[in-house]
Design a protein around this motif. Sequence first.
Motif, PDB file in Angstrom:
ATOM      1  N   LYS A  83      35.420  20.595  46.165  1.00 46.20           N
ATOM      2  CA  LYS A  83      36.296  20.623  45.308  1.00 46.20           C
ATOM      3  C   LYS A  83      35.690  21.181  44.145  1.00 46.20           C
ATOM      4  O   LYS A  83      36.488  21.783  43.237  1.00 46.20           O
ATOM      5  CB  LYS A  83      36.997  19.339  44.948  1.00 46.20           C
ATOM      6  CG  LYS A  83      37.699  18.799  46.117  1.00 46.20           C
ATOM      7  CD  LYS A  83      38.202  17.220  45.895  1.00 46.20           C
ATOM      8  CE  LYS A  83      39.049  16.733  46.983  1.00 46.20           C
ATOM      9  NZ  LYS A  83      39.226  15.335  46.909  1.00 46.20           N
ATOM     10  N   SER A  84      34.637  20.696  43.822  1.00 49.48           N
ATOM     11  CA  SER A  84      33.731  21.317  42.566  1.00 49.48           C
ATOM     12  C   SER A  84      33.738  22.932  42.662  1.00 49.48           C
ATOM     13  O   SER A  84      33.785  23.552  41.563  1.00 49.48           O
ATOM     14  CB  SER A  84      32.343  20.783  42.459  1.00 49.48           C
ATOM     15  OG  SER A  84      32.404  19.338  42.219  1.00 49.48           O
ATOM     16  N   ILE A  85      33.256  23.202  43.823  1.00 49.11           N
ATOM     17  CA  ILE A  85      33.263  24.848  44.232  1.00 49.11           C
ATOM     18  C   ILE A  85      34.458  25.436  43.667  1.00 49.11           C
ATOM     19  O   ILE A  85      34.558  26.509  43.341  1.00 49.11           O
ATOM     20  CB  ILE A  85      32.569  25.216  45.503  1.00 49.11           C
ATOM     21  CG1 ILE A  85      31.417  24.829  45.736  1.00 49.11           C
ATOM     22  CG2 ILE A  85      32.935  26.673  45.946  1.00 49.11           C
ATOM     23  CD1 ILE A  85      30.853  24.713  47.263  1.00 49.11           C
ATOM     24  N   ALA A  86      35.706  24.711  44.304  1.00 41.66           N
ATOM     25  CA  ALA A  86      36.760  25.404  43.929  1.00 41.66           C
ATOM     26  C   ALA A  86      37.104  25.557  42.567  1.00 41.66           C
ATOM     27  O   ALA A  86      37.925  26.495  41.885  1.00 41.66           O
ATOM     28  CB  ALA A  86      38.034  24.565  44.519  1.00 41.66           C
ATOM     29  N   ALA A  87      36.806  24.434  41.598  1.00 44.32           N
ATOM     30  CA  ALA A  87      37.091  24.416  40.245  1.00 44.32           C
ATOM     31  C   ALA A  87      36.169  25.452  39.654  1.00 44.32           C
ATOM     32  O   ALA A  87      36.849  26.361  38.869  1.00 44.32           O
ATOM     33  CB  ALA A  87      36.590  23.174  39.755  1.00 44.32           C
ATOM     34  N   VAL A  88      35.059  25.709  40.011  1.00 44.40           N
ATOM     35  CA  VAL A  88      34.178  26.770  39.399  1.00 44.40           C
ATOM     36  C   VAL A  88      34.776  28.034  39.633  1.00 44.40           C
ATOM     37  O   VAL A  88      34.960  29.014  39.020  1.00 44.40           O
ATOM     38  CB  VAL A  88      32.810  26.594  39.972  1.00 44.40           C
ATOM     39  CG1 VAL A  88      31.906  27.730  39.369  1.00 44.40           C
ATOM     40  CG2 VAL A  88      32.306  25.293  39.219  1.00 44.40           C
ATOM     41  N   ALA A  89      35.228  28.227  40.960  1.00 43.33           N
ATOM     42  CA  ALA A  89      35.688  29.508  41.555  1.00 43.33           C
ATOM     43  C   ALA A  89      37.236  29.795  40.553  1.00 43.33           C
ATOM     44  O   ALA A  89      37.613  30.957  39.989  1.00 43.33           O
ATOM     45  CB  ALA A  89      36.106  29.303  42.817  1.00 43.33           C
ATOM     46  N   LEU A  90      37.816  29.048  40.328  1.00 47.44           N
ATOM     47  CA  LEU A  90      39.220  29.167  39.441  1.00 47.44           C
ATOM     48  C   LEU A  90      38.752  29.394  38.106  1.00 47.44           C
ATOM     49  O   LEU A  90      39.254  30.376  37.607  1.00 47.44           O
ATOM     50  CB  LEU A  90      39.943  27.907  39.720  1.00 47.44           C
ATOM     51  CG  LEU A  90      40.751  27.831  41.101  1.00 47.44           C
ATOM     52  CD1 LEU A  90      41.519  26.307  40.883  1.00 47.44           C
ATOM     53  CD2 LEU A  90      41.822  28.675  41.266  1.00 47.44           C
ATOM     54  N   THR A  91      37.810  28.809  37.560  1.00 46.47           N
ATOM     55  CA  THR A  91      37.777  29.011  35.981  1.00 46.47           C
ATOM     56  C   THR A  91      36.732  30.080  35.819  1.00 46.47           C
ATOM     57  O   THR A  91      36.863  31.055  34.818  1.00 46.47           O
ATOM     58  CB  THR A  91      36.795  27.779  35.508  1.00 46.47           C
ATOM     59  OG1 THR A  91      35.744  27.594  36.062  1.00 46.47           O
ATOM     60  CG2 THR A  91      37.741  26.557  35.406  1.00 46.47           C
ATOM     61  N   GLU A  92      35.898  30.599  37.108  1.00 44.72           N
ATOM     62  CA  GLU A  92      34.970  31.853  36.815  1.00 44.72           C
ATOM     63  C   GLU A  92      35.317  33.174  37.497  1.00 44.72           C
ATOM     64  O   GLU A  92      35.005  34.068  37.232  1.00 44.72           O
ATOM     65  CB  GLU A  92      33.650  31.375  37.219  1.00 44.72           C
ATOM     66  CG  GLU A  92      32.923  30.085  36.321  1.00 44.72           C
ATOM     67  CD  GLU A  92      32.876  30.614  34.841  1.00 44.72           C
ATOM     68  OE1 GLU A  92      32.445  31.623  34.782  1.00 44.72           O
ATOM     69  OE2 GLU A  92      32.806  29.622  34.180  1.00 44.72           O
ATOM     70  N   GLY A  93      36.296  32.956  38.284  1.00 44.55           N
ATOM     71  CA  GLY A  93      37.117  34.067  38.891  1.00 44.55           C
ATOM     72  C   GLY A  93      35.993  34.594  39.988  1.00 44.55           C
ATOM     73  O   GLY A  93      35.951  35.813  40.400  1.00 44.55           O
ATOM     74  N   MET A  94      35.509  33.619  40.904  1.00 42.88           N
ATOM     75  CA  MET A  94      34.424  34.004  41.985  1.00 42.88           C
ATOM     76  C   MET A  94      35.215  34.735  43.009  1.00 42.88           C
ATOM     77  O   MET A  94      36.568  34.421  43.142  1.00 42.88           O
ATOM     78  CB  MET A  94      34.105  32.672  42.578  1.00 42.88           C
ATOM     79  CG  MET A  94      32.805  32.020  41.771  1.00 42.88           C
ATOM     80  SD  MET A  94      32.431  30.336  42.177  1.00 42.88           S
ATOM     81  CE  MET A  94      31.580  30.688  43.736  1.00 42.88           C
ATOM     82  N   THR A  95      34.713  35.453  43.805  1.00 47.37           N
ATOM     83  CA  THR A  95      35.076  36.405  44.806  1.00 47.37           C
ATOM     84  C   THR A  95      35.133  35.597  46.013  1.00 47.37           C
ATOM     85  O   THR A  95      34.300  34.528  46.013  1.00 47.37           O
ATOM     86  CB  THR A  95      34.391  37.631  45.040  1.00 47.37           C
ATOM     87  OG1 THR A  95      33.172  37.066  45.616  1.00 47.37           O
ATOM     88  CG2 THR A  95      34.205  38.386  43.866  1.00 47.37           C
ATOM     89  N   SER A  96      35.767  36.064  47.180  1.00 50.05           N
ATOM     90  CA  SER A  96      35.888  35.209  48.445  1.00 50.05           C
ATOM     91  C   SER A  96      34.385  35.256  48.883  1.00 50.05           C
ATOM     92  O   SER A  96      34.113  34.316  49.690  1.00 50.05           O
ATOM     93  CB  SER A  96      36.756  36.110  49.395  1.00 50.05           C
ATOM     94  OG  SER A  96      36.519  35.498  50.634  1.00 50.05           O
ATOM     95  N   GLY A  97      33.502  36.334  48.896  1.00 45.24           N
ATOM     96  CA  GLY A  97      32.132  36.084  49.424  1.00 45.24           C
ATOM     97  C   GLY A  97      31.248  35.012  48.507  1.00 45.24           C
ATOM     98  O   GLY A  97      30.534  34.308  49.139  1.00 45.24           O
TER      99      GLY A  97
END
Length: 141
Positions: A83-97
């Motif tokens: 869930k923490s990874i998902a939150a960072v991905a959403l705020t930082e715009g992480m790619t699928s990789g």
Amino acid sequence: DSFDEPRRPQGNFCMRRLRLFKQELCWSELSGSLGDMGTLIPLLVGLVKIGAVPLGPALFWGGLFNILGGFKWDVPMPVQPMKSIAAVALTEGMTSGEVTAAGLSVGALVVLLGLNWRGISGIDLVNRYVPADVVKGMQLG
């Protein structure tokens, strides 16, 4: 039937689990199994929207491993790091990789913490060297 019995062929374990499942299934068990949905769905929808995670495989593999984990250990498996990874991905715009690499890294770390060597696990070492006050401070935020 006790789960502390000596090891037997896997078939007996599966049959005992299925029997217990049928005996213990009730509304509270069913509703408890859905407890994480309130945080999972919004995070998953957000990740799908930015293209970091494909919806179908995420639901399939997440559901499969939740079922297998519950069947094996009879407890829900919290996935707070994910869930923490998902939150960072959403705020930082992480790619699928990047999301995949983060998930694999966290998974590898959890496996290392769970490994036992001469009766000492990785989490035992962490507990030995990290003061309890530091852990409590992190929990408080």
